[in-house]
Every structure is written in structure tokens, then in C-alpha cells.
Design a protein around this motif. Structure first.
Motif, PDB file in Angstrom:
ATOM      1  N   UNK A 123      33.640  -4.367 -16.041  1.00 45.53           N
ATOM      2  CA  UNK A 123      34.514  -4.681 -14.592  1.00 45.53           C
ATOM      3  C   UNK A 123      35.511  -5.883 -14.696  1.00 45.53           C
ATOM      4  N   UNK A 124      36.577  -5.787 -14.021  1.00 47.95           N
ATOM      5  CA  UNK A 124      37.238  -7.098 -14.153  1.00 47.95           C
ATOM      6  C   UNK A 124      37.951  -7.124 -12.675  1.00 47.95           C
ATOM      7  N   UNK A 125      38.070  -8.498 -11.914  1.00 54.15           N
ATOM      8  CA  UNK A 125      38.413  -8.733 -10.815  1.00 54.15           C
ATOM      9  C   UNK A 125      40.015  -8.239 -10.565  1.00 54.15           C
ATOM     10  N   UNK A 126      40.169  -7.785  -9.510  1.00 48.49           N
ATOM     11  CA  UNK A 126      41.719  -7.184  -9.166  1.00 48.49           C
ATOM     12  C   UNK A 126      42.527  -8.557  -9.169  1.00 48.49           C
ATOM     13  N   UNK A 127      43.812  -8.177  -9.602  1.00 45.87           N
ATOM     14  CA  UNK A 127      44.800  -9.158  -9.408  1.00 45.87           C
ATOM     15  C   UNK A 127      44.959  -9.645  -8.293  1.00 45.87           C
ATOM     16  N   UNK A 128      45.074 -11.098  -7.970  1.00 47.80           N
ATOM     17  CA  UNK A 128      45.558 -11.549  -6.753  1.00 47.80           C
ATOM     18  C   UNK A 128      46.991 -11.973  -6.777  1.00 47.80           C
ATOM     19  N   UNK A 129      47.659 -11.340  -5.618  1.00 48.13           N
ATOM     20  CA  UNK A 129      49.156 -11.301  -5.563  1.00 48.13           C
ATOM     21  C   UNK A 129      49.478 -13.039  -5.003  1.00 48.13           C
ATOM     22  N   UNK A 130      50.275 -13.704  -5.673  1.00 52.65           N
ATOM     23  CA  UNK A 130      50.764 -14.997  -5.557  1.00 52.65           C
ATOM     24  C   UNK A 130      51.678 -14.894  -4.252  1.00 52.65           C
ATOM     25  N   UNK A 131      51.730 -16.260  -3.749  1.00 48.76           N
ATOM     26  CA  UNK A 131      52.880 -16.550  -2.361  1.00 48.76           C
ATOM     27  C   UNK A 131      54.126 -16.249  -3.127  1.00 48.76           C
ATOM     28  N   UNK A 132      55.053 -15.499  -2.435  1.00 53.31           N
ATOM     29  CA  UNK A 132      56.470 -15.089  -2.846  1.00 53.31           C
ATOM     30  C   UNK A 132      56.239 -13.415  -3.410  1.00 53.31           C
ATOM     31  N   UNK A 133      55.001 -13.232  -3.407  1.00 56.64           N
ATOM     32  CA  UNK A 133      54.807 -11.486  -3.655  1.00 56.64           C
ATOM     33  C   UNK A 133      54.302 -10.858  -2.751  1.00 56.64           C
ATOM     34  N   UNK A 134      54.229  -9.350  -2.591  1.00 56.98           N
ATOM     35  CA  UNK A 134      53.385  -8.656  -1.823  1.00 56.98           C
ATOM     36  C   UNK A 134      52.773  -7.695  -2.236  1.00 56.98           C
ATOM     37  N   UNK A 135      51.560  -7.095  -1.590  1.00 56.84           N
ATOM     38  CA  UNK A 135      50.818  -6.181  -2.446  1.00 56.84           C
ATOM     39  C   UNK A 135      51.583  -4.740  -2.437  1.00 56.84           C
ATOM     40  N   UNK A 136      52.273  -4.325  -3.194  1.00 55.33           N
ATOM     41  CA  UNK A 136      52.398  -3.126  -3.357  1.00 55.33           C
ATOM     42  C   UNK A 136      51.641  -1.998  -3.438  1.00 55.33           C
ATOM     43  N   UNK A 137      50.354  -2.067  -4.213  1.00 56.36           N
ATOM     44  CA  UNK A 137      49.260  -1.044  -4.178  1.00 56.36           C
ATOM     45  C   UNK A 137      48.080  -1.836  -4.237  1.00 56.36           C
ATOM     46  N   UNK A 138      47.340  -1.489  -3.184  1.00 56.41           N
ATOM     47  CA  UNK A 138      45.878  -2.191  -3.307  1.00 56.41           C
ATOM     48  C   UNK A 138      45.165  -1.606  -4.393  1.00 56.41           C
ATOM     49  N   UNK A 139      44.386  -2.362  -5.028  1.00 62.69           N
ATOM     50  CA  UNK A 139      43.405  -1.903  -6.250  1.00 62.69           C
ATOM     51  C   UNK A 139      42.244  -0.973  -5.826  1.00 62.69           C
ATOM     52  N   UNK A 140      41.777  -0.366  -6.818  1.00 56.81           N
ATOM     53  CA  UNK A 140      40.673   0.787  -6.453  1.00 56.81           C
ATOM     54  C   UNK A 140      39.457   0.193  -7.352  1.00 56.81           C
ATOM     55  N   UNK A 152      65.209 -10.993  -1.257  1.00 60.17           N
ATOM     56  CA  UNK A 152      66.095 -11.955  -0.665  1.00 60.17           C
ATOM     57  C   UNK A 152      65.688 -12.164   0.883  1.00 60.17           C
ATOM     58  N   UNK A 153      65.712 -13.340   1.399  1.00 59.08           N
ATOM     59  CA  UNK A 153      65.726 -13.626   2.722  1.00 59.08           C
ATOM     60  C   UNK A 153      64.308 -13.076   3.332  1.00 59.08           C
ATOM     61  N   UNK A 154      63.450 -13.202   2.483  1.00 56.57           N
ATOM     62  CA  UNK A 154      61.856 -12.642   3.190  1.00 56.57           C
ATOM     63  C   UNK A 154      61.105 -13.675   2.216  1.00 56.57           C
ATOM     64  N   UNK A 155      59.591 -13.540   2.950  1.00 58.62           N
ATOM     65  CA  UNK A 155      58.641 -14.536   2.501  1.00 58.62           C
ATOM     66  C   UNK A 155      57.417 -13.908   2.544  1.00 58.62           C
ATOM     67  N   UNK A 156      56.502 -14.368   1.808  1.00 60.78           N
ATOM     68  CA  UNK A 156      55.037 -13.746   1.907  1.00 60.78           C
ATOM     69  C   UNK A 156      54.128 -14.854   1.281  1.00 60.78           C
ATOM     70  N   UNK A 157      52.753 -14.924   1.696  1.00 61.41           N
ATOM     71  CA  UNK A 157      51.529 -15.901   1.200  1.00 61.41           C
ATOM     72  C   UNK A 157      51.069 -15.219   0.337  1.00 61.41           C
ATOM     73  N   UNK A 158      51.346 -13.715  -0.201  1.00 64.11           N
ATOM     74  CA  UNK A 158      50.564 -12.981  -1.270  1.00 64.11           C
ATOM     75  C   UNK A 158      49.458 -12.327  -0.835  1.00 64.11           C
ATOM     76  N   UNK A 159      49.027 -12.397   0.490  1.00 68.35           N
ATOM     77  CA  UNK A 159      47.994 -11.500   1.136  1.00 68.35           C
ATOM     78  C   UNK A 159      48.269 -10.125   1.811  1.00 68.35           C
ATOM     79  N   UNK A 160      49.748 -10.040   2.115  1.00 71.32           N
ATOM     80  CA  UNK A 160      49.857  -9.214   2.827  1.00 71.32           C
ATOM     81  C   UNK A 160      50.805  -7.872   2.283  1.00 71.32           C
ATOM     82  N   UNK A 161      50.779  -6.736   2.699  1.00 65.92           N
ATOM     83  CA  UNK A 161      51.473  -5.347   2.095  1.00 65.92           C
ATOM     84  C   UNK A 161      52.775  -5.608   2.171  1.00 65.92           C
ATOM     85  N   UNK A 162      53.435  -6.526   2.876  1.00 63.53           N
ATOM     86  CA  UNK A 162      55.016  -6.504   3.130  1.00 63.53           C
ATOM     87  C   UNK A 162      55.276  -7.840   3.279  1.00 63.53           C
ATOM     88  N   UNK A 163      56.455  -8.304   3.003  1.00 65.68           N
ATOM     89  CA  UNK A 163      57.141  -9.608   3.185  1.00 65.68           C
ATOM     90  C   UNK A 163      57.756  -9.600   4.618  1.00 65.68           C
TER      91      UNK A 163
END
Length: 254
Positions: A123-140, A152-163
């Protein structure tokens, strides 16, 4: 037919087949040992003693962390699989039994990269989204996390499912101090008030208060004088001296 006669018959058949150039194999539920075809042991057991002309196969159950998941003629059971957490990032999904091997699965926040019909091999660890990205689909347990860049005109800490949209300072009656980017929100501040205006306003207010106080004092004095006329200064008495014949003058109060 007695067992001895049966064994002898089988042996004769083998000899005949051997000399005739034909081969003979044991049945599906048998295994061959020293030219003999012995009955297999069932799943969860292994061979303790092979069969002879006079005895059947002796089987015993798998013990400890061992198993056999099919009929067999093995002298010992197989060791159960170990789910290495540190080396393979695996955990036990199903414990080993005498008739089944351990089933491993990925650790939490990991996904399997070597799946097979009996669990997971690595097994391998799930990819961790970076700041400026959002989680489009959670890992299983069998798929990785999918990240996507913030628009544009949005922001994210990389831990949310939306900006999140940037704060519009003007809509809050504030001034934009720092423009937002993909990683952080806009920074706002209040409008600056000039120091000269503040001091001028305070001085004007002080002057107004002073003038008002003097005016109130004057009006109050006038009001008191009207209400108490006896407090007015009395007119000085004037002494008028009129001359008289042969005598001192007479004092007349004016």
C-alpha cells in the motif's frame, strides 16, 4: 475385497502399466508417496503419517500461525502471512485460521498498489493536496486522492473539498491591504483618518464647548439679576446742603 487384496491389485496394475509403457497417476483426492497413492488431508490439516498397505493417512490440524487452504499431502502447514505496517503499509483485515491465510489491507489514509484476490500486497499513502488545490475526489482503500487547482479569485489550504472565494473588502466598507491568491484570502483594513483632521476637530469642539459655557454663564447671571432686584446696587444718597439765615445749612436727602 479386503484392503490387502486391494493394495496388491493396485500394485499389480502399476507393474503392468509400468512394463507396458503406460503411466498411472493417483486420483484427484490422493497424493503419491514412495509409489503409493494416499488419501489427502482436508483443508486446515496436514499429513502426520502417510498411509501404508494396512493404514490410511493420518492428519492433524494446523496450529499456531499456520494454515492450509486446500486438500493436501503436505507434512506441515504453511506460515500465515504477516501484514507489515511499517514496511508495506498494511494492516490485518481478516485474521489467519487453520484453513485460510491472513487477509491484509491498506492502513488508514493509504491505498493498495498491489491488489490480488486474497487481499493487498503493498500500500501507499494517499496524495495530500497542497495549498491552492482542493480535494476533487477523496481516496479509498484502492484509489488515490485526486487534487485540482483552485480557479481564479478563490483560495484553499489544500484540506477542503472546495475553494473559498476571496473576501471583497469594498463590500465590507474596508480597504484592501493585500490581494488574495490561490493560497490565502485577501487582507482588509479600515480607512485611515488624517491626524490633522482629528486634532482640528477636537480643537473646534473644545472651542465650541468653551464658548457655550461662557454664554450659559452670562445668561445665568442676567437671569439671577432679574429675579432678585434687591441685589442691585443702591443709589448713593446725595447730601444737598441748603444755606439758611444765620445758621448751619440743612441736610436734604436726595
Amino acid at each position: 475385497m479386503r484392503l490387502v487384496d486391494f493394495k496388491v491389485a493396485v500394485c499389480m496394475v502399476n507393474v503392468i502399466l509400468l512394463h507396458s509403457g503406460l503411466s498411472y497417476s493417483c486420483g484427484r483426492a490422493e497424493y503419491e508417496i514412495d509409489g503409493e497413492c494416499c488419501p489427502m488431508c482436508p483443508s486446515g490439516t496436514h499429513v502426520y503419517k502417510h498411509c501404508t498397505e494396512y493404514t490410511n493417512t493420518t492428519c492433524v490440524q494446523c496450529i499456531g500461525k499456520t494454515f492450509i487452504d486446500e486438500p493436501n499431502g503436505l507434512p506441515s502447514c504453511r506460515p500465515c502471512k504477516v501484514c507489515h505496517a511499517g514496511l508495506l503499509s498494511l494492516k490485518v483485515d481478516r485474521e489467519c485460521t487453520p484453513s485460510s491465510d491472513t487477509v491484509c489491507g491498506p492502513l488508514a489514509q493509504h491505498y493498495c498498489i498491489e491488489p490480488h484476490e486474497k487481499g493487498c500486497g503493498l500500500a501507499q499513502r494517499h496524495t495530500v493536496c497542497k495549498p491552492g488545490q482542493f480535494i476533487k475526489q477523496n481516496g479509498t482503500a484502492f484509489t488515490d486522492t485526486i487534487c485540482e487547482e483552485c480557479p481564479d479569485n478563490t483560495f484553499s489550504d489544500g484540506l477542503s473539498t472546495s475553494c473559498k472565494p476571496h473576501t471583497i473588502c469594498q463590500s465590507l466598507g474596508l480597504i484592501q491591504r493585500k490581494k488574495g491568491n490561490q493560497f490565502t484570502d485577501s487582507e482588509c483594513r479600515e480607512h485611515e483618518v488624517h491626524v490633522g483632521l482629528i486634532l482640528g476637530g477636537m480643537f473646534g469642539l473644545l472651542l465650541l464647548c468653551s464658548s457655550t459655557g461662557v454664554l450659559i454663564f452670562i445668561l445665568h447671571r442676567k437671569k439671577r439679576r432679574k429675579q432678585n432686584p434687591e441685589t442691585q446696587p443702591k443709589e448713593e444718597e446725595t447730601m444737598i446742603q441748603q444755606p439758611q439765615d444765620g445758621g448751619e445749612g440743612e441736610t436734604i436727602k436726595g
